[in-house]
Design a protein around this motif. Structure first.
Motif, mmCIF file in Angstrom:
data_model
loop_
_atom_site.group_PDB
_atom_site.id
_atom_site.type_symbol
_atom_site.label_atom_id
_atom_site.label_comp_id
_atom_site.label_asym_id
_atom_site.label_seq_id
_atom_site.Cartn_x
_atom_site.Cartn_y
_atom_site.Cartn_z
ATOM 1 N N VAL A 110 0.819 -1.214 0.000
ATOM 2 C CA VAL A 110 0.000 0.000 0.000
ATOM 3 C C VAL A 110 0.853 1.265 0.000
ATOM 4 O O VAL A 110 0.610 2.179 -0.800
ATOM 5 C CB VAL A 110 -0.971 0.003 1.206
ATOM 6 N N ASP A 111 1.857 1.332 0.860
ATOM 7 C CA ASP A 111 2.658 2.556 0.958
ATOM 8 C C ASP A 111 3.397 2.860 -0.347
ATOM 9 O O ASP A 111 3.436 4.010 -0.785
ATOM 10 C CB ASP A 111 3.645 2.480 2.124
ATOM 11 N N MET A 112 3.958 1.824 -0.983
ATOM 12 C CA MET A 112 4.666 2.032 -2.255
ATOM 13 C C MET A 112 3.699 2.533 -3.331
ATOM 14 O O MET A 112 4.015 3.451 -4.088
ATOM 15 C CB MET A 112 5.300 0.722 -2.745
ATOM 16 N N ILE A 113 2.537 1.908 -3.402
ATOM 17 C CA ILE A 113 1.543 2.290 -4.407
ATOM 18 C C ILE A 113 1.060 3.706 -4.143
ATOM 19 O O ILE A 113 0.982 4.538 -5.058
ATOM 20 C CB ILE A 113 0.370 1.287 -4.421
ATOM 21 N N LYS A 114 0.761 3.986 -2.894
ATOM 22 C CA LYS A 114 0.276 5.312 -2.504
ATOM 23 C C LYS A 114 1.291 6.393 -2.886
ATOM 24 O O LYS A 114 0.932 7.420 -3.459
ATOM 25 C CB LYS A 114 0.050 5.301 -0.978
ATOM 26 N N GLU A 115 2.545 6.130 -2.588
ATOM 27 C CA GLU A 115 3.616 7.087 -2.884
ATOM 28 C C GLU A 115 3.691 7.400 -4.383
ATOM 29 O O GLU A 115 3.777 8.562 -4.784
ATOM 30 C CB GLU A 115 4.944 6.504 -2.395
ATOM 31 N N GLN A 116 3.632 6.371 -5.222
ATOM 32 C CA GLN A 116 3.730 6.563 -6.669
ATOM 33 C C GLN A 116 2.505 7.298 -7.224
ATOM 34 O O GLN A 116 2.632 8.159 -8.089
ATOM 35 C CB GLN A 116 3.894 5.221 -7.387
ATOM 36 N N ILE A 117 1.327 6.940 -6.735
ATOM 37 C CA ILE A 117 0.112 7.599 -7.230
ATOM 38 C C ILE A 117 0.092 9.064 -6.799
ATOM 39 O O ILE A 117 -0.225 9.946 -7.607
ATOM 40 C CB ILE A 117 -1.157 6.837 -6.783
ATOM 41 N N LEU A 118 0.456 9.330 -5.562
ATOM 42 C CA LEU A 118 0.490 10.725 -5.094
ATOM 43 C C LEU A 118 1.526 11.534 -5.878
ATOM 44 O O LEU A 118 1.273 12.687 -6.238
ATOM 45 C CB LEU A 118 0.788 10.787 -3.595
ATOM 46 N N ALA A 119 2.670 10.920 -6.171
ATOM 47 C CA ALA A 119 3.730 11.623 -6.906
ATOM 48 C C ALA A 119 3.320 11.933 -8.345
ATOM 49 O O ALA A 119 3.850 12.860 -8.956
ATOM 50 C CB ALA A 119 5.012 10.786 -6.902
ATOM 51 N N SER A 120 2.355 11.188 -8.869
ATOM 52 C CA SER A 120 1.938 11.400 -10.261
ATOM 53 C C SER A 120 1.071 12.648 -10.436
ATOM 54 O O SER A 120 0.870 13.103 -11.548
ATOM 55 C CB SER A 120 1.165 10.180 -10.769
ATOM 56 N N ASP A 121 0.523 13.150 -9.352
ATOM 57 C CA ASP A 121 -0.365 14.313 -9.410
ATOM 58 C C ASP A 121 -1.598 14.073 -10.274
ATOM 59 O O ASP A 121 -2.173 15.006 -10.812
ATOM 60 C CB ASP A 121 0.385 15.555 -9.933
ATOM 61 N N ASP A 122 -1.998 12.834 -10.419
ATOM 62 C CA ASP A 122 -3.180 12.455 -11.187
ATOM 63 C C ASP A 122 -4.383 12.482 -10.248
ATOM 64 O O ASP A 122 -4.605 11.565 -9.465
ATOM 65 C CB ASP A 122 -2.961 11.054 -11.783
ATOM 66 N N GLY A 123 -5.154 13.551 -10.326
ATOM 67 C CA GLY A 123 -6.272 13.755 -9.403
ATOM 68 C C GLY A 123 -7.283 12.621 -9.415
ATOM 69 O O GLY A 123 -7.789 12.216 -8.367
#
Length: 179
Positions: free
Chosen positions: A125-138
Protein backbone atom coordinates in the motif's frame (compact mmCIF):
# COMPACT_ATOMS: atom_id res chain seq x y z
CA UNK A 1 -16.29 -65.31 -13.83
CA UNK A 2 -17.96 -62.02 -12.92
CA UNK A 3 -15.10 -60.99 -10.63
CA UNK A 4 -12.61 -61.74 -13.36
CA UNK A 5 -14.56 -59.55 -15.82
CA UNK A 6 -14.93 -56.83 -13.21
CA UNK A 7 -11.18 -56.88 -12.48
CA UNK A 8 -10.45 -56.69 -16.22
CA UNK A 9 -12.83 -53.75 -16.62
CA UNK A 10 -11.17 -51.96 -13.69
CA UNK A 11 -7.73 -52.57 -15.19
CA UNK A 12 -8.88 -51.31 -18.58
CA UNK A 13 -10.43 -48.23 -17.01
CA UNK A 14 -7.23 -47.50 -15.06
CA UNK A 15 -5.13 -47.96 -18.20
CA UNK A 16 -7.39 -45.59 -20.15
CA UNK A 17 -7.20 -42.97 -17.37
CA UNK A 18 -3.41 -43.30 -17.26
CA UNK A 19 -3.23 -42.90 -21.05
CA UNK A 20 -5.32 -39.72 -20.81
CA UNK A 21 -3.01 -38.35 -18.12
CA UNK A 22 0.05 -39.13 -20.25
CA UNK A 23 -1.54 -37.53 -23.32
CA UNK A 24 -2.32 -34.37 -21.35
CA UNK A 25 1.19 -34.31 -19.86
CA UNK A 26 2.76 -34.56 -23.33
CA UNK A 27 0.47 -31.81 -24.66
CA UNK A 28 1.44 -29.52 -21.77
CA UNK A 29 5.14 -30.22 -22.38
CA UNK A 30 4.71 -29.42 -26.06
CA UNK A 31 2.77 -26.21 -25.33
CA UNK A 32 5.37 -25.24 -22.73
CA UNK A 33 8.19 -25.59 -25.24
CA UNK A 34 6.26 -23.47 -27.73
CA UNK A 35 5.58 -20.75 -25.14
CA UNK A 36 9.22 -20.78 -23.98
CA UNK A 37 10.29 -20.29 -27.60
CA UNK A 38 7.98 -17.28 -27.95
CA UNK A 39 9.18 -15.77 -24.65
CA UNK A 40 12.80 -16.34 -25.61
CA UNK A 41 12.60 -14.90 -29.09
CA UNK A 42 9.87 -12.24 -29.21
CA UNK A 43 10.27 -8.94 -27.38
CA UNK A 44 7.18 -7.72 -25.54
CA UNK A 45 5.52 -11.13 -25.78
CA UNK A 46 4.72 -11.69 -22.09
CA UNK A 47 0.98 -11.06 -22.39
CA UNK A 48 0.81 -13.33 -25.43
CA UNK A 49 2.67 -16.04 -23.48
CA UNK A 50 0.47 -15.67 -20.40
CA UNK A 51 -2.60 -15.98 -22.60
CA UNK A 52 -1.19 -19.10 -24.27
CA UNK A 53 -0.38 -20.53 -20.85
CA UNK A 54 -3.96 -19.94 -19.76
CA UNK A 55 -5.36 -21.56 -22.90
CA UNK A 56 -3.08 -24.58 -22.40
CA UNK A 57 -4.30 -24.97 -18.84
CA UNK A 58 -0.86 -24.94 -17.27
CA UNK A 59 2.79 -25.30 -18.09
CA UNK A 60 6.16 -26.43 -16.85
CA UNK A 61 8.16 -24.45 -14.31
CA UNK A 62 10.58 -23.48 -17.06
CA UNK A 63 7.71 -21.78 -18.90
CA UNK A 64 6.93 -19.49 -15.97
CA UNK A 65 10.62 -18.70 -15.58
CA UNK A 66 10.91 -17.85 -19.30
CA UNK A 67 7.89 -15.54 -19.10
CA UNK A 68 9.27 -13.83 -16.00
CA UNK A 69 12.63 -13.35 -17.75
CA UNK A 70 10.83 -11.82 -20.75
CA UNK A 71 8.95 -9.43 -18.45
CA UNK A 72 12.13 -8.34 -16.70
CA UNK A 73 14.06 -7.96 -19.96
CA UNK A 74 11.28 -5.80 -21.45
CA UNK A 75 10.51 -4.01 -18.17
CA UNK A 76 6.88 -4.83 -19.00
CA UNK A 77 4.48 -3.67 -16.27
CA UNK A 78 1.44 -5.16 -18.04
CA UNK A 79 2.97 -8.63 -18.13
CA UNK A 80 4.31 -8.19 -14.60
CA UNK A 81 0.81 -7.33 -13.35
CA UNK A 82 -0.73 -10.50 -14.78
CA UNK A 83 2.09 -12.82 -13.75
CA UNK A 84 2.10 -11.32 -10.24
CA UNK A 85 -1.62 -12.01 -9.90
CA UNK A 86 -1.06 -15.54 -11.13
CA UNK A 87 1.79 -16.02 -8.65
CA UNK A 88 -0.37 -14.71 -5.81
CA UNK A 89 -3.18 -17.13 -6.60
CA UNK A 90 -1.12 -20.20 -7.54
CA UNK A 91 1.15 -21.68 -4.91
CA UNK A 92 4.66 -22.79 -5.82
CA UNK A 93 5.11 -20.83 -9.04
CA UNK A 94 8.84 -20.34 -9.57
CA UNK A 95 8.60 -16.56 -9.99
CA UNK A 96 9.59 -13.66 -7.80
CA UNK A 97 6.20 -12.01 -7.28
CA UNK A 98 7.78 -9.24 -5.21
CA UNK A 99 10.01 -8.22 -8.13
CA UNK A 100 7.03 -8.26 -10.50
CA UNK A 101 4.92 -6.14 -8.14
CA UNK A 102 7.72 -3.62 -7.75
CA UNK A 103 8.04 -3.41 -11.53
CA UNK A 104 4.32 -2.57 -11.82
CA UNK A 105 4.50 -0.02 -9.01
CA UNK A 106 7.63 1.68 -10.36
CA UNK A 107 7.10 1.42 -14.15
CA UNK A 108 3.35 0.92 -14.57
CA UNK A 109 0.61 3.47 -14.90
CA UNK A 110 -1.83 4.51 -12.20
CA UNK A 111 -4.57 2.16 -13.45
CA UNK A 112 -2.17 -0.77 -13.03
CA UNK A 113 -1.17 0.46 -9.57
CA UNK A 114 -4.81 0.79 -8.55
CA UNK A 115 -5.48 -2.68 -9.94
CA UNK A 116 -2.64 -4.07 -7.81
CA UNK A 117 -4.05 -2.29 -4.78
CA UNK A 118 -7.45 -3.87 -5.36
CA UNK A 119 -6.41 -7.34 -6.51
CA UNK A 120 -3.41 -8.44 -4.49
CA UNK A 121 -4.18 -10.16 -1.19
CA UNK A 122 -1.63 -7.94 0.60
CA UNK A 123 -0.55 -5.13 -1.70
CA UNK A 124 2.39 -2.83 -0.88
CA UNK A 125 0.00 0.00 0.00
CA UNK A 126 2.66 2.56 0.96
CA UNK A 127 4.67 2.03 -2.26
CA UNK A 128 1.54 2.29 -4.41
CA UNK A 129 0.28 5.31 -2.50
CA UNK A 130 3.62 7.09 -2.88
CA UNK A 131 3.73 6.56 -6.67
CA UNK A 132 0.11 7.60 -7.23
CA UNK A 133 0.49 10.72 -5.09
CA UNK A 134 3.73 11.62 -6.91
CA UNK A 135 1.94 11.40 -10.26
CA UNK A 136 -0.37 14.31 -9.41
CA UNK A 137 -3.18 12.45 -11.19
CA UNK A 138 -6.27 13.76 -9.40
CA UNK A 139 -8.57 11.02 -10.72
CA UNK A 140 -6.22 8.20 -9.64
CA UNK A 141 -5.63 9.84 -6.25
CA UNK A 142 -9.40 10.11 -5.77
CA UNK A 143 -9.92 6.47 -6.70
CA UNK A 144 -7.13 5.37 -4.38
CA UNK A 145 -8.45 7.44 -1.48
CA UNK A 146 -12.00 6.16 -2.01
CA UNK A 147 -10.75 2.58 -2.05
CA UNK A 148 -8.56 3.03 1.03
CA UNK A 149 -11.41 4.73 2.85
CA UNK A 150 -13.50 1.54 2.67
CA UNK A 151 -10.44 -0.66 3.04
CA UNK A 152 -7.83 1.23 5.11
CA UNK A 153 -5.61 -1.84 5.58
CA UNK A 154 -5.36 -2.18 1.80
CA UNK A 155 -6.35 -5.84 1.79
CA UNK A 156 -7.06 -6.84 -1.79
CA UNK A 157 -10.41 -7.84 -3.25
CA UNK A 158 -9.85 -11.46 -2.17
CA UNK A 159 -10.21 -10.31 1.44
CA UNK A 160 -13.17 -8.09 0.62
CA UNK A 161 -15.01 -10.87 -1.19
CA UNK A 162 -14.51 -13.31 1.67
CA UNK A 163 -15.59 -10.67 4.17
CA UNK A 164 -18.81 -9.87 2.32
CA UNK A 165 -17.70 -6.89 0.21
CA UNK A 166 -17.86 -7.19 -3.53
CA UNK A 167 -15.22 -6.13 -6.00
CA UNK A 168 -13.91 -7.45 -9.26
CA UNK A 169 -10.55 -8.08 -10.84
CA UNK A 170 -9.57 -4.91 -12.59
CA UNK A 171 -8.34 -5.36 -16.15
CA UNK A 172 -5.21 -3.66 -17.37
CA UNK A 173 -5.45 -0.21 -18.79
CA UNK A 174 -6.27 -0.39 -22.50
CA UNK A 175 -2.87 1.03 -23.61
CA UNK A 176 0.31 -1.12 -23.81
CA UNK A 177 -1.13 -4.29 -25.34
CA UNK A 178 1.61 -5.69 -27.53
CA UNK A 179 0.64 -9.18 -28.65
Amino acid sequence: MNTQESDQQKAQKQAAEQALIETRRERLKSESLRIIEIASSEANSALKCIHQLSVAGGATEATYVAIEQRIVADQDPAGAYHLALLAQSTPDLPVDARQLIELVVNKGDNQQRLALLKNLPLPPVDMIKEQILASDDGDAIGQMNAYLQINPEGYGSHHMVTSGHSDQIVPLSPGNRNN
